[in-house]
Every structure is written in C-alpha cells, then in structure tokens.
Design a protein around this motif. Structure first.
Motif, short mmCIF file in Angstrom:
data_model
loop_
_atom_site.label_atom_id
_atom_site.label_comp_id
_atom_site.label_asym_id
_atom_site.label_seq_id
_atom_site.Cartn_x
_atom_site.Cartn_y
_atom_site.Cartn_z
N PRO A 96 -42.94 -74.37 17.04
CA PRO A 96 -42.63 -74.34 15.61
C PRO A 96 -43.84 -74.39 14.68
N THR A 97 -45.03 -74.56 15.21
CA THR A 97 -46.20 -74.67 14.33
C THR A 97 -46.96 -73.36 14.15
N ILE A 98 -46.49 -72.28 14.77
CA ILE A 98 -47.20 -71.00 14.63
C ILE A 98 -46.48 -70.12 13.61
N THR A 99 -47.13 -69.03 13.22
CA THR A 99 -46.53 -68.12 12.25
C THR A 99 -45.39 -67.34 12.89
N GLN A 100 -44.51 -66.83 12.06
CA GLN A 100 -43.39 -66.04 12.56
C GLN A 100 -43.91 -64.78 13.25
N ASP A 101 -44.93 -64.14 12.70
CA ASP A 101 -45.48 -62.93 13.31
C ASP A 101 -46.03 -63.20 14.71
N GLU A 102 -46.77 -64.28 14.86
CA GLU A 102 -47.32 -64.63 16.17
C GLU A 102 -46.19 -64.98 17.15
N TRP A 103 -45.25 -65.77 16.69
CA TRP A 103 -44.11 -66.17 17.51
C TRP A 103 -43.35 -64.94 17.97
N TRP A 104 -43.03 -64.05 17.05
CA TRP A 104 -42.24 -62.87 17.37
C TRP A 104 -43.01 -61.94 18.33
N GLY A 105 -44.30 -61.79 18.13
CA GLY A 105 -45.10 -60.96 19.03
C GLY A 105 -45.07 -61.45 20.46
N ASP A 106 -44.97 -62.77 20.64
CA ASP A 106 -44.93 -63.34 21.98
C ASP A 106 -43.52 -63.36 22.58
N ILE A 107 -42.51 -63.56 21.75
CA ILE A 107 -41.15 -63.75 22.26
C ILE A 107 -40.39 -62.42 22.43
N GLU A 108 -40.64 -61.47 21.57
CA GLU A 108 -39.86 -60.23 21.58
C GLU A 108 -39.88 -59.49 22.92
N PRO A 109 -41.02 -59.39 23.61
CA PRO A 109 -41.01 -58.68 24.90
C PRO A 109 -40.16 -59.37 25.98
#
Length: 95
Positions: free
Chosen positions: A7-20
């Motif tokens: 929860p402490t990272i940006t949405q863009d970073e989070w999404w880049g890691d989780i989406e795949p």
C-alpha cells in the motif's frame, strides 16, 4: 500476494507489477484499485493450497498481517500459466 500487498507504492508502480499476474477479468476488476486501500502490507507465511480438485482452478490461502487472503487462480488449459482471478480479503479486513 507479495505484489498485491504494497500500500505504500504508487498506483502506476503497483499496477505495472500486478497486471501481468492477472487473468483478463481480474485486469478489468483491479485496474483502478488504489494500493493505499489494501489493508495488508506483507505476507507473513507460505501459501497453502486449499482446493485443487480442478485442473483449471485452484484456491490458495495466503497469510498476511491483515489476515488470510484467499487467492483464486485459473488457467485456460493444461500447460497454460496460472493467473490470478480474485484476491478475497479476510472477513476482518476493512472492519
């Protein structure tokens, strides 16, 4: 779950890691999640498969500091990669 519970990272970073890691429907469902809204901040132990009777769907319980999440994974066929269909939070999350 390690990629999800940050929860402490940006949405863009989070999404880049989780989406795949997500199947097509989960990609739509989680596209606008704000990581700050996720109560878990870390995984606290190994995941445990709780149901693997299907060759295409498996359920895994993953302990976190916010309780145990149930992760539902599926694949399109034998030999295909397992992708996350849903993160089911513990009942106590958000209460």
């Amino acid at each position: 779950m390690r990629a999800f519970a940050r929860p402490t990272i940006t949405q863009d970073e989070w999404w880049g890691d989780i989406e795949p890691l997500l199947n097509q429907q989960a990609s739509l469902d989680y596209a606008y999640v704000q990581p700050q809204s996720i109560p878990a901040t870390k995984v606290t132990g190994p995941g445990t498969i709780t149901d693997d009777e299907s060759a295409l769907v498996v359920f895994v319980d993953v302990p976190t500091d916010a309780g145990t999440y149930n992760i539902i994974l599926n694949r399109d066929g034998a030999g295909e990669p397992w992708l996350i269909a849903r993160f089911v939070p513990p009942e106590s999350a958000g209460n």
